[in-house]
Design a protein around this motif. Structure first.
Motif, short mmCIF file in Angstrom:
data_model
loop_
_atom_site.label_atom_id
_atom_site.label_comp_id
_atom_site.label_asym_id
_atom_site.label_seq_id
_atom_site.Cartn_x
_atom_site.Cartn_y
_atom_site.Cartn_z
N VAL A 1 38.58 9.55 -35.63
CA VAL A 1 37.87 8.85 -36.70
C VAL A 1 38.50 7.48 -36.82
N TRP A 2 37.65 6.45 -36.78
CA TRP A 2 38.20 5.11 -36.89
C TRP A 2 38.88 4.96 -38.24
N CYS A 3 40.20 4.81 -38.21
CA CYS A 3 40.99 4.86 -39.44
C CYS A 3 41.68 3.55 -39.76
N ILE B 1 47.75 13.59 -44.35
CA ILE B 1 48.44 13.21 -45.58
C ILE B 1 48.14 11.76 -45.95
N ASP B 2 47.13 11.23 -45.33
CA ASP B 2 46.76 9.84 -45.57
C ASP B 2 45.69 9.77 -46.65
N THR B 3 45.24 8.57 -46.95
CA THR B 3 44.17 8.41 -47.93
C THR B 3 42.84 8.07 -47.26
N VAL B 4 42.81 8.06 -45.91
CA VAL B 4 41.56 7.88 -45.18
C VAL B 4 41.39 9.07 -44.24
N GLY B 5 40.14 9.26 -43.77
CA GLY B 5 39.90 10.39 -42.88
C GLY B 5 40.50 10.15 -41.50
N ALA C 1 29.58 11.81 -34.25
CA ALA C 1 30.15 13.17 -34.25
C ALA C 1 30.41 13.63 -35.66
N ARG C 2 30.93 12.73 -36.47
CA ARG C 2 31.25 13.08 -37.85
C ARG C 2 29.98 13.40 -38.63
N ILE C 3 28.94 12.56 -38.43
CA ILE C 3 27.67 12.79 -39.14
C ILE C 3 27.12 14.16 -38.77
N TYR C 4 27.10 14.47 -37.47
CA TYR C 4 26.50 15.74 -37.05
C TYR C 4 27.32 16.93 -37.52
N GLU C 5 28.64 16.75 -37.50
CA GLU C 5 29.50 17.83 -37.98
C GLU C 5 29.21 18.13 -39.45
N ILE D 1 38.20 18.23 -33.72
CA ILE D 1 37.39 18.25 -34.93
C ILE D 1 37.01 16.82 -35.24
N ALA D 2 35.78 16.66 -35.73
CA ALA D 2 35.28 15.30 -35.96
C ALA D 2 36.09 14.59 -37.06
N GLU D 3 36.41 15.32 -38.13
CA GLU D 3 37.09 14.65 -39.23
C GLU D 3 37.90 15.63 -40.05
N ILE D 4 39.10 15.20 -40.43
CA ILE D 4 39.91 15.94 -41.40
C ILE D 4 40.04 15.00 -42.59
N LYS D 5 39.49 15.42 -43.71
CA LYS D 5 39.48 14.52 -44.87
C LYS D 5 40.89 14.42 -45.47
#
Lengths: 476, 168, 146
Positions: C124-126, C80-84, B25-29, C96-100
């Protein structure tokens, strides 16, 4: 043997290009809007910084406007461009003491002047103690702030506390003491700018000293209706070093003879000015070099336990960091340097020069080397992290804005493959300058060329070993 | 040390499945975002396709997460696809590479996506063979079908682009 | 005698007024403009900020959000973390897939009129405890709206 009046034996150290020879430059510096408008622009930036760091809370530092602008952009520009190129030009436009100065003067851009009393100020106008009229307070304050570097540089609220504290302190000291006392003797940023500006390629000096000798009223010192007497409590007509000149350009506004000049010059010129050299400046050189090493090891190095220590992961670790860092800067580096100076002093042979004098004189060779170390460290800051700046310009408060359309620009390290080469070139350049000035300072100290040559060798060896060590640290 | 499929506990297998779906999902996004920035019709169409696939992978991931919590609670697990033997690694362009490359060839992005889908399908098919739990087996079978549909979709897009490249 | 024509007079009254305007614009007006702009963006909806960190560092905060049925809110998920981290609330079809790290993601939702609890979680696996990174949106009766 080697020309001591020429940089690398080629460039005359006496060469000057007067930038104020161009009428537009002179008119700019004589106007009271300069540096007022520069100051106000930076005041705007700092307002955004303070707001972003205050409301940024404990958010990730990378995407905070304050963290990025201060510790990535400003610090790098300061070390790489402003200080080596333009001396203390940051002090020209620094907004931190602005409120204190406006409070003293009770005017923003004008001049409060009385024919009998001269320039008018409010406040107690006390004189800073003479015993502290040096860099020692700044040395320890700057070193002290580095004890909290992890907190200040990665937590937005840490940056807020630091900047706000400096502003409050400057206001308080402006009320108590005269003019820019805070900037001269207290501001943590001022100290290293003072020392490293001796290497800078710009200076403010009088054009014709004979005019000043004949001129009795000395508007540059006492002020007049067009401007204030030197806010940095100096005698502009006697400037010989950049150290304490804050480049506020008041003397350009007050000089009735237009006798002040802003000059371009070869780098390192002031390193050979043998005036007011004391141990405080030598220690500033040691401390800056020591901090560069500690910062690199803890921020860019591979030693996770050091990061944990600096980040206060455990109290014993944190105290170990403070103790080792302080000892490194205040004892180890000075001691190592003393060994080499002692060796140089012995090799020079019998001389009227004291070991202390040699020690202080040779400490100025660490100015180009220390500056090079900080520039090399700065490559490691700006190249991996510079792309964050695009994000925070669009979303300064992390509220989901996208002012410039760059809020979603991903983190992009730039030219990081070139970083080791840039660091090597930087360190080699710093070493070359340091070696050149090592010989020149040896001649200045011992006078007799043969003695100077013998004394220079250990110092050159010391500088070369230090450069090798720093380069190894940077490139791994 | 990498683990063999047969040695995976049920919660570990499901956890890796979740990881794969969320990663895809992340890659496609990311691809959707990159292609949308190019602002031409073809790129927008590709961005749209990637956005749909991202949404579907997110739904898959959510479904698997809910199954995981129902069956195993919030049990910790550190396994990802890289810990599994004979699962081909998915080449992933980093954000930085994508940004620097600027206009990445659509074929490159589609090939990365195809690799991700093939890996996911292969993973589910293996789990279908090994899982004893009928409900989980049925779920893995269903997801393998989904991934096959995605695979076919991407292969079709790649095939469409090949004649255009050879002709041009 | 010094040539006094070299000296420039300082700015007069209008110059001082301009200086004040510029300073106020740089400080007070800047803060006001920022706050007003943000207010205009969020006027219609209450903003509920959810901070995201790996479970061992704090998880979602708040982990439990109580909202009145029918209320229109903006969920602002701030990493507010250092990983996604990611965010999904499947029942309301947001995610949403990822919040950086350091970024925020906004989701405008209307709280359903029915149902009691809806789960949201990270996508996201964090960390090893990724499966523990979840929270609940609790629906209160409509009378509870602020």
């Amino acid at each position: 043997m080697f020309r001591t009046d020429r940089l690398f034996g080629v460039i005359p150290l006496a060469w000057r290009l007067e930038l104020t020879g161009y009428p537009i430059v002179r008119q700019l510096l004589k106007s009271r809007w300069m540096p007022f408008l520069l100051l106000v622009f930076n005041l705007f930036v700092f307002t955004v910084i303070l707001l972003a760091t205050f409301i940024g809370g404990v958010g990730a530092g990378n995407y905070n406007f304050g963290i990025m602008i201060i510790w990535i952009l400003w610090w790098v520009v300061l070390m790489m461009i402003l200080v080596p190129g333009l001396a203390r030009f940051w002090c020209t436009m620094c907004p931190l003491p602005l409120f204190g100065e406006w409070l003293q003067r009770l005017t923003l851009v004008g001049v409060r002047h009385d024919e009998k009393k001269g320039n008018l100020f409010i406040g107690f106008k006390k004189r800073w103690p003479k015993s502290l009229s040096n860099m020692w307070v700044m040395n320890f304050l700057f070193l002290g702030t580095t004890f909290f570097s992890a907190f200040f540089t990665t937590r937005p609220v840490g940056t807020f506390i630091l900047l706000f504290s400096i502003i409050i302190l400057s206001i308080v000291l402006s009320v108590i003491y005269h003019k820019r006392t805070f900037c001269l003797y207290v501001c943590p940023v001022s100290g290293f700018q003072a020392l490293y500006s001796n290497f800078a390629m710009t200076e403010v000096r009088v054009k014709d000293p004979t005019i000043c000798q004949a001129h009795k009223t000395k508007g540059c010192v006492v002020g007049n209706a067009s401007g204030y007497g030197c806010p940095w409590l100096l005698l502009p007509y006697k400037f010989t070093r950049n150290t304490y000149c804050g480049m506020c350009f008041e003397c350009f506004k007050t000089c009735e003879y237009d006798n002040m000049a802003l000059n371009l010059r070869p780098p390192g010129t002031d390193l050979l000015v043998d005036e007011n050299r004391h141990l405080d400046e030598a220690y500033k050189a040691f401390i800056m070099l020591g901090i560069a090493v500690t910062f690199f090891m803890s921020m860019q190095g591979p030693w996770g336990f050091l990061k944990d220590w600096v980040n206060m992961a455990t109290l014993p670790g944190y105290f170990a960091f403070i103790a080792l860092h302080a000892a490194w800067c205040l004892a180890v580096i000075p001691a190592i340097f003393l060994v080499f100076v002692w060796w140089a002093h012995r090799r020079a042979g019998p001389s009227e020069v004291s070991l202390k004098k040699s020690y202080i004189n040779f400490s100025y060779t660490l100015v180009p080397l220390g500056l090079a170390a900080w520039v090399a460290f700065s490559w490691g800051i700006i190249l991996p992290n510079g792309s964050y700046i695009l994000h925070i310009l669009s979303d300064p408060f992390a509220w989901g804005w996208n002012l410039l359309g760059t809020a979603h620009v991903p983190w992009t390290p730039v030219f990081t493959g070139l970083m080791p080469w840039l660091e090597i070139v930087t360190m080699v350049a710093g070493l070359l300058f340091a070696l050149d000035f090592a010989y020149k300072l040896a001649v200045q100290t011992y006078r007799e060329p043969a003695a100077a040559g013998r004394a220079a060798f250990p110092m050159m060896l010391c500088l070369t070993l230090a450069t090798a060590g720093l380069t190894w640290l940077f490139i791994g | 040390m990498k683990r063999e499929f047969a040695s995976l506990e049920p919660f570990e297998a499901l956890h890796v499945g979740i990881f794969i779906e969320e990663r895809n999902a992340r890659i496609y996004e990311n691809f959707a975002h990159i292609f949308a920035e190019f602002r031409d019709a073809e790129s927008e169409a590709i961005a749209c396709a990637f956005r749909e696939m991202a949404a579907e992978e997110r739904r898959h991931g959510s479904t698997l997460q809910q199954r995981y919590v129902e069956r195993f609670g919030t049990r910790s697990c550190s396994l990802t696809d890289q810990d599994i033997a004979d699962l081909v690694e998915v080449p992933e362009l980093t954000d930085g590479e994508m940004f620097i490359l600027g206009r990445i060839p659509p074929e490159k992005a589609l090939e990365v996506a195809l690799g991700a889908e093939r890996q996911a399908r292969r993973f589910y098919l293996r789990l279908t063979e090994l899982t004893r739990d009928p409900l989980l087996r049925s779920l893995y079978q269903e997801f393998a079908e989904f991934e096959r549909d995605h695979e076919e979709f991407i292969e079709q897009k790649l095939a469409e682009r090949r004649p255009a490249r050879e002709g041009g | 005698m010094p040539p006094e024509s070299n000296l420039q007079p300082p700015p007069g009254r209008w110059g001082s007024v301009l200086a004040w305007v510029v300073v106020l614009a740089a400080t007070v007006f800047t803060i006001a403009a920022a706050l007003l702009y943000e207010h205009s963006r969020t006027a219609e909806r209450r903003v509920i900020e959810i901070r995201a960190q790996a479970p061992e560092k704090g998880n979602f905060y708040p982990q439990r959000i109580e909202l009145a049925a029918g209320e229109r809110v903006r969920l602002r998920v701030r990493n507010i973390d250092t990983v996604g981290h990611g965010f999904a609330l499947p029942a309301l079809n947001v995610g949403i897939a990822e919040i950086k790290p350091g970024e925020v993601a906004d989701f405008d939702i209307t709280v359903p009129d029915e149902g009691s609890e809806y789960e949201f979680f990270c996508t996201v696996w964090c960390s090893e405890d990724h499966m523990r990174m979840r929270g609940q949106l609790v629906v209160l009766p409509a009378q509870a709206r602020r």
